[in-house]
Design a protein around this motif. Structure first.
Motif, PDB file in Angstrom:
ATOM      1  N   UNK A  19      62.010 -21.332 -26.835  1.00 28.71           N
ATOM      2  CA  UNK A  19      60.771 -20.687 -26.427  1.00 28.71           C
ATOM      3  C   UNK A  19      59.876 -20.432 -27.625  1.00 28.71           C
ATOM      4  N   UNK A  20      58.590 -20.543 -27.416  1.00 28.41           N
ATOM      5  CA  UNK A  20      57.654 -20.229 -28.484  1.00 28.41           C
ATOM      6  C   UNK A  20      56.407 -19.577 -27.900  1.00 28.41           C
ATOM      7  N   UNK A  21      55.526 -19.210 -28.797  1.00 29.86           N
ATOM      8  CA  UNK A  21      54.298 -18.520 -28.390  1.00 29.86           C
ATOM      9  C   UNK A  21      53.117 -19.468 -28.520  1.00 29.86           C
ATOM     10  N   UNK A  22      52.179 -19.299 -27.634  1.00 31.22           N
ATOM     11  CA  UNK A  22      50.940 -20.047 -27.721  1.00 31.22           C
ATOM     12  C   UNK A  22      49.802 -19.031 -27.689  1.00 31.22           C
ATOM     13  N   UNK A  23      49.099 -18.943 -28.803  1.00 27.54           N
ATOM     14  CA  UNK A  23      47.969 -18.019 -28.936  1.00 27.54           C
ATOM     15  C   UNK A  23      46.714 -18.861 -28.865  1.00 27.54           C
ATOM     16  N   UNK A  24      46.097 -18.888 -27.736  1.00 29.59           N
ATOM     17  CA  UNK A  24      44.985 -19.822 -27.555  1.00 29.59           C
ATOM     18  C   UNK A  24      43.642 -19.099 -27.682  1.00 29.59           C
ATOM     19  N   UNK A  25      43.108 -19.124 -28.890  1.00 27.36           N
ATOM     20  CA  UNK A  25      41.766 -18.606 -29.129  1.00 27.36           C
ATOM     21  C   UNK A  25      41.238 -19.284 -30.397  1.00 27.36           C
ATOM     22  N   UNK A  26      39.930 -19.372 -30.555  1.00 28.64           N
ATOM     23  CA  UNK A  26      39.367 -20.150 -31.670  1.00 28.64           C
ATOM     24  C   UNK A  26      39.827 -19.653 -33.035  1.00 28.64           C
ATOM     25  N   UNK A  27      39.980 -18.335 -33.201  1.00 25.97           N
ATOM     26  CA  UNK A  27      40.327 -17.778 -34.520  1.00 25.97           C
ATOM     27  C   UNK A  27      41.775 -18.051 -34.906  1.00 25.97           C
ATOM     28  N   UNK A  28      42.667 -18.187 -33.931  1.00 23.21           N
ATOM     29  CA  UNK A  28      44.087 -18.240 -34.240  1.00 23.21           C
ATOM     30  C   UNK A  28      44.694 -19.632 -34.155  1.00 23.21           C
TER      31      UNK A  28
END
Ligand SMILES: CSCCC(=O)C(=O)O
Length: 110
Positions: A19-28
């Motif tokens: 499992x992993x994380x997905x941080x979906x935003x332009x800055x990250x």
């Protein structure tokens, strides 16, 4: 059978290490625009797709059996499971941000 072939058949999403994380935003996120474009291009996977929304929100579109789109709005606290072979796509909503815990090994087959 190659060792790798056998790996491909394992239910990767059941293994907590995968499992992993997905941080979906332009800055990250690097290549944010490209990733978003890819997510919004209709596709299927060779594995079931499991996503748990930790923050933010967005839309999964999935095809029903008559090939019509069903739009599913996911928000913090929601879990979505897409079975193998379900055509889908994803996009952000007006919040422009989503943080998802996801299964790490996904093989895009189309
Ligand atoms: C942004 S999470 C979902 C994106 C997607 O459709 C996928 O990973 O297959």
């Amino acid at each position: 059978m190659e060792e790798n072939d056998e790996d491909q058949r394992l239910p990767h999403h059941r293994d907590p290490k995968e499992f992993d994380m997905l941080d979906l935003c332009p800055e990250k996120m690097e290549n944010y625009e490209e990733k978003l474009r890819n997510f919004y291009t209709e596709h299927i996977h060779g594995d079931e797709e499991i996503r748990y929304c930790l923050e933010g929100s967005g839309y999964f579109d999935v095809r029903d059996k008559d090939d019509r789109w069903i739009c599913i709005w996911i928000k913090a606290g929601d879990l979505i499971v897409l079975p193998i072979g379900i055509y889908h796509r994803f996009t952000l909503d007006a919040s422009n941000y989503v943080k998802l815990r996801s299964s790490g090994l996904i093989r895009i087959v189309n």
